[in-house]
Design a protein around this motif. Structure first.
Motif, PDB file in Angstrom:
ATOM      1  N   ALA A 106      11.463  14.334 -48.082  1.00  0.00           N
ATOM      2  CA  ALA A 106      11.440  12.902 -47.789  1.00  0.00           C
ATOM      3  C   ALA A 106      12.993  12.403 -47.007  1.00  0.00           C
ATOM      4  O   ALA A 106      12.443  11.368 -46.379  1.00  0.00           O
ATOM      5  N   GLU A 107      13.881  12.991 -47.121  1.00  0.00           N
ATOM      6  CA  GLU A 107      15.154  12.477 -46.316  1.00  0.00           C
ATOM      7  C   GLU A 107      14.791  12.815 -44.872  1.00  0.00           C
ATOM      8  O   GLU A 107      14.998  12.116 -43.955  1.00  0.00           O
ATOM      9  N   ARG A 108      14.391  14.091 -44.563  1.00  0.00           N
ATOM     10  CA  ARG A 108      13.826  14.553 -43.226  1.00  0.00           C
ATOM     11  C   ARG A 108      12.979  13.620 -42.419  1.00  0.00           C
ATOM     12  O   ARG A 108      13.038  13.486 -41.194  1.00  0.00           O
ATOM     13  N   THR A 109      12.116  12.907 -43.276  1.00  0.00           N
ATOM     14  CA  THR A 109      11.137  12.146 -42.665  1.00  0.00           C
ATOM     15  C   THR A 109      11.146  10.740 -42.682  1.00  0.00           C
ATOM     16  O   THR A 109      10.478   9.876 -42.295  1.00  0.00           O
ATOM     17  N   GLY A 110      12.361  10.227 -43.232  1.00  0.00           N
ATOM     18  CA  GLY A 110      12.503   8.868 -43.467  1.00  0.00           C
ATOM     19  C   GLY A 110      11.862   8.182 -44.462  1.00  0.00           C
ATOM     20  O   GLY A 110      11.609   6.800 -44.402  1.00  0.00           O
ATOM     21  N   ARG A 111      11.197   8.989 -45.424  1.00  0.00           N
ATOM     22  CA  ARG A 111      10.397   8.131 -46.339  1.00  0.00           C
ATOM     23  C   ARG A 111      11.107   8.017 -47.907  1.00  0.00           C
ATOM     24  O   ARG A 111      12.001   8.685 -47.997  1.00  0.00           O
ATOM     25  N   ALA A 125      21.287  10.933 -51.738  1.00  0.00           N
ATOM     26  CA  ALA A 125      20.804  11.073 -50.355  1.00  0.00           C
ATOM     27  C   ALA A 125      20.531   9.739 -49.558  1.00  0.00           C
ATOM     28  O   ALA A 125      20.139   9.695 -48.352  1.00  0.00           O
ATOM     29  N   GLY A 126      20.496   8.719 -50.483  1.00  0.00           N
ATOM     30  CA  GLY A 126      20.109   7.409 -49.908  1.00  0.00           C
ATOM     31  C   GLY A 126      18.600   7.322 -49.782  1.00  0.00           C
ATOM     32  O   GLY A 126      18.025   6.268 -49.008  1.00  0.00           O
TER      33      GLY A 126
END
Length: 382
Positions: A265-270, A313-314
């Protein structure tokens, strides 16, 4: 946000004996305070402290440990009342609830005991701690931890630490107050479907833990049933040991799955959309073999791990209503039981769309996540 860092203590023989004597005394004192609280109906922290402080001091506790014992007892009764209100102990008059309400709470010999900075000091550079004990303060008790844990202790340790003895090994559970990370505005949501055949499935088509994990779970179930049927003292001892092993296995598996989901999710901005599974054990009606499988895995723990890793991770997390996500078509939104002819297959009877059933459910959860996030964020934006 608060996290707990577990560090291993390495006391010598004399220190270990002193720590054991300390836990024994603290938990014997907690049993006394609990009996007084139950008899007099006094359950608040300050009132229970005033009631029992003198007697706890006479038992051999110093001022701060005596206060922490009273607070520990008050916290145990608060947790009991919360469980009763939530219905976790059954309805009024049920055997389990009556048993819990009819007698004082008791504490195990090795139940955790909290220590604050007046009773416990850390020498991080030397990897030692100084801790209050019954026979006098213990200095230079060695501890071990990873570099990541050391960094968290050095930068963020705040408040109390719990002394724990588990399987003859000594630990300190230190509370670390980590600054909150600003939640990023998500560009869509990664839906996560939790299940039995696959512990977790994402809308991208990734399925976590299928046949291999289920073989281990079924083997553990058979071993538990066999040991329970034997019923001897040694069988019960082995059953308890296996229970701890299974809990560690489940926690490790959930940690790995949660980390991978949050990383994607963090890698794809979702953001991440999860099912709100509160009360699922009361709602779901299954046959006995299926109930055993449902109740033997910590789905709530997995959701908790995903939530706290996402917060660090926000990554935004929303919880959605899981109703009919497995029967709804993620393409045309047609809802029918016939859409799912078996556990793994989804085929829409309206538009003909076909997909793995868990992937389809995860995509429906992702859609509801987008709607849920909009309902929360738009009023704030206005």
């Amino acid at each position: 946000m608060k996290i707990v860092v577990q560090v291993r203590l390495f006391p010598d023989a004399a220190q270990q004996a002193a720590l054991q004597a300390t836990l024994d005394l603290c938990n014997a004192a907690a049993d006394y305070a609990s009996a007084e609280a139950f008899q007099r109906g006094v359950f608040t922290k300050q009132a229970l402290q005033r009631l029992t402080y003198g007697r706890l001091k006479d038992m051999g506790l110093s001022a701060q440990p005596a206060i922490h014992v009273a607070r520990k007892v008050a916290g145990a009764y608060a947790a009991l009342k919360a469980n009763i209100r939530a219905g976790n102990l059954g309805k009024r008059g049920s055997r389990r609830r009556v048993k819990a309400e009819s007698k004082p709470i008791t504490f195990r010999r090795n139940a955790a005991q909290p220590f604050d900075d007046r009773c416990l000091s850390w020498q991080l550079a030397a990897r030692t701690v100084s801790i209050w004990a019954v026979g006098g303060r213990l200095n230079k008790v060695l501890f071990g931890c990873s570099d990541q844990q050391y960094a968290a202790l050095a930068a963020h340790r705040r408040g109390e630490s719990d002394l724990v003895c588990r399987d003859g090994k000594w630990y300190l559970y230190a509370t670390c107050d980590i600054p909150d990370v600003q939640t990023n505005q998500p560009d869509g949501f990664l839906g996560v479907d939790l299940g039995i055949a696959n512990i977790a499935t994402t809308g991208d088509g990734t399925r976590y833990c299928g046949k291999g994990l289920n073989r281990i779970r079924h083997r553990n179930q058979r071993l538990r049933a066999k040991l329970q049927k034997i019923g001897t003292k040694s069988a019960k001892r082995l059953l308890k040991k296996r229970g701890r092993k299974e809990a560690r296995f489940a926690a490790d598996t959930n940690h790995v799955i949660a980390k991978r989901i949050v990383t994607e999710a963090e890698r794809t901005g979702r953001g991440i959309a999860l099912e709100d599974l509160g009360g699922i054990r009361d709602r779901v009606r299954l046959r006995r073999p299926e109930r055993v499988t449902l109740h033997s895995w910590a789905f709530h723990q997995l959701g908790t791990y995903v939530a706290y890793k996402a917060a660090r991770a926000g990554v935004a997390v929303v919880y959605v209503d899981p109703a009919y996500t497995s029967q709804s078509c993620s393409h045309c939104e047609h809802v029918s039981r016939k859409n799912r002819p078996n556990q793994s297959t989804f085929q829409c009877t309206s538009c003909g769309f076909a997909e793995h059933a868990d992937v389809n459910a995860a995509r429906n959860i992702a859609k509801r996540g987008v709607a849920g996030w909009a309902a929360v964020s738009l009023p704030n934006a206005a």
